[in-house]
Design an enzyme around this catalytic site. Structure first.
Site, short mmCIF file in Angstrom:
data_model
loop_
_atom_site.label_atom_id
_atom_site.label_comp_id
_atom_site.label_asym_id
_atom_site.label_seq_id
_atom_site.Cartn_x
_atom_site.Cartn_y
_atom_site.Cartn_z
N CYS A 247 -25.94 -0.86 -26.81
CA CYS A 247 -25.31 -0.43 -25.56
C CYS A 247 -25.68 0.99 -25.19
CB CYS A 247 -23.80 -0.59 -25.69
SG CYS A 247 -22.93 0.04 -24.26
N CYS B 210 -22.82 3.01 -23.67
CA CYS B 210 -21.79 3.52 -24.59
C CYS B 210 -22.33 4.68 -25.41
CB CYS B 210 -21.36 2.43 -25.57
SG CYS B 210 -21.16 0.82 -24.86
N ASP B 211 -23.58 4.60 -25.81
CA ASP B 211 -24.07 5.50 -26.87
C ASP B 211 -25.17 6.45 -26.43
OD1 ASP B 211 -22.32 4.16 -28.54
OD2 ASP B 211 -23.81 2.65 -29.07
#
Ligand code: NAP
Length: 319
Positions: free
Chosen positions: A145, A148-149
């Site tokens: 992701c 997200c990261d």
């Protein structure tokens, strides 16, 4: 006694929440088992929670962030009376009516709810490479992701594995943070759409390693590199990177229905006559039954179909 509902919806991506909007507006008081917050695609809101800009959802001229779009779907369903259980469904029994549905709840072994009709919208999840180091370093430099990261990889070098739209979308997004993104693809031709290819080729922070696979992810407590093998020459090279984003496709979330609903060889649920499953009163929508289109708009459309099919079926049962 568990609550008995006319409609229980499993999943809260575009398919599940569209089914919730339609069945709520039909006064069927749907209960949505929406999943639990996590970093995977079976969290509430589904895969769009792991996406950045959605530019192809009709009506949003300037695009919209995936999580914001899903919040809007959820709010719209709530407005008409949809209710939510923020847990994962852990079991269903499709041999009994109304269908009992259990959720992950350490406090009880009883079903959370019983459903006169069930709408399955459990979606699909990311496939992983299955190479040494991947599982150990997931969350420590290995990710599925970018949204997200990506932030954690400012000015660092990253590998993205895959050659489809997901891989290129991740790679393009990651160039906002990373100093360099190398896309490792096992063939020479990308599977991604032409527009995504053009964007990636035009981005000077993105490099490609063709005919190559990652055979090991290196690092003890966090990623320090990728072992990459050229599948034509057999040549192996260790490349120093601090992030590895795996974007090689998806697997449908159908374990709950094993032995209960008809599936194809890849585990996608089979439907007929619209959204009907192999069990009467169980309707299926979204990516869990679609390995071809896999778009938010097609998932939403199929959620609408499942809701209308469930509504008509309930009516025919005298509800
Ligand atoms: P995909 O189209 O199935 O592509 C998966 C890629 O990963 C392929 O290039 C495949 O290689 C590679 N791959 C598969 N298994 C592998 C393995 N074990 N090791 C190394 N490489 C492997 O999946 P996707 O990119 O997730 O896209 C899925 C669907 O969503 C597509 O229809 C796509 O168009 C859509 N999508 C659209 C957008 C957008 O429009 N913005 C964004 C994301 C996804 P091969 O090519 O050799 O098979």
């Amino acid at each position: 006694m568990p609550d008995v509902r006319d409609v229980v919806i499993l999943g809260s991506g575009p398919a599940g929440l569209t089914a919730a909007i339609y069945t709520a507006r039909a006064n069927l008081a749907p209960l949505v088992v929406e999943g639990e917050p996590s970093s995977t695609s079976d969290q509430p809101g589904g895969q769009l929670m792991l996406t950045t800009e959605v530019e192809n959802y009709p009506g949003f001229v300037d695009g919209i962030l995936g999580p914001e779009l899903m919040q809007r779907f959820r709010d719209q369903a709530s407005r008409f009376g949809a209710e939510y259980v923020t847990r994962k469904a852990s079991a269903v029994d499709l041999s009994r009516r109304p269908f009992p549905v259990w959720v992950d709840d350490p406090a009880t072994t009883d079903p959370a709810v019983e459903a006169r009709s069930l709408i399955v919208a459990t979606g699909a999840r990311s496939l992983m490479l299955g190479v040494p180091g991947e599982e150990k370093l997931l969350g420590h430099g290995v990710s599925t992701c970018a949204t997200c990261d990506g932030f954690f990889f400012r000015d660092q070098e990253i590998v993205v594995v895959g050659g489809g739209d997901s891989a290129l979308e991740e790679a393009i997004f990651l160039t906002r943070f990373a100093s360099r993104v190398t896309v490792v693809h096992r063939r020479k031709e990308l599977r991604a759409s032409k527009i995504m290819q053009d964007r990636a080729f035009a981005n000077d922070k993105i490099a490609f390693r063709w005919d190559s696979v990652v055979t090991e992810i290196l690092g003890d407590t966090k990623v320090s590199g990728a072992r990459i093998r050229n599948v034509l020459s057999g040549e192996v090279e260790d490349v120093a990177v601090s992030g590895i984003f795996v974007a090689i496709g998806h697997q449908p979330n159908t374990a709950l229905f094993s032995g209960q609903l008809d599936m194809d060889d890849n585990g996608y649920l089979r439907t007929s006559a619209g959204s009907r499953s192999s069990v009467e009163g169980v309707f299926v929508c979204g990516d869990v039954q679609d390995h071809v289109y896999q778009q938010a708009i097609t998932a939403a459309g199929s959620g609408c179909m499942a809701a209308i099919d469930a509504e008509r079926w309930l009516e025919a049962q005298g509800r």
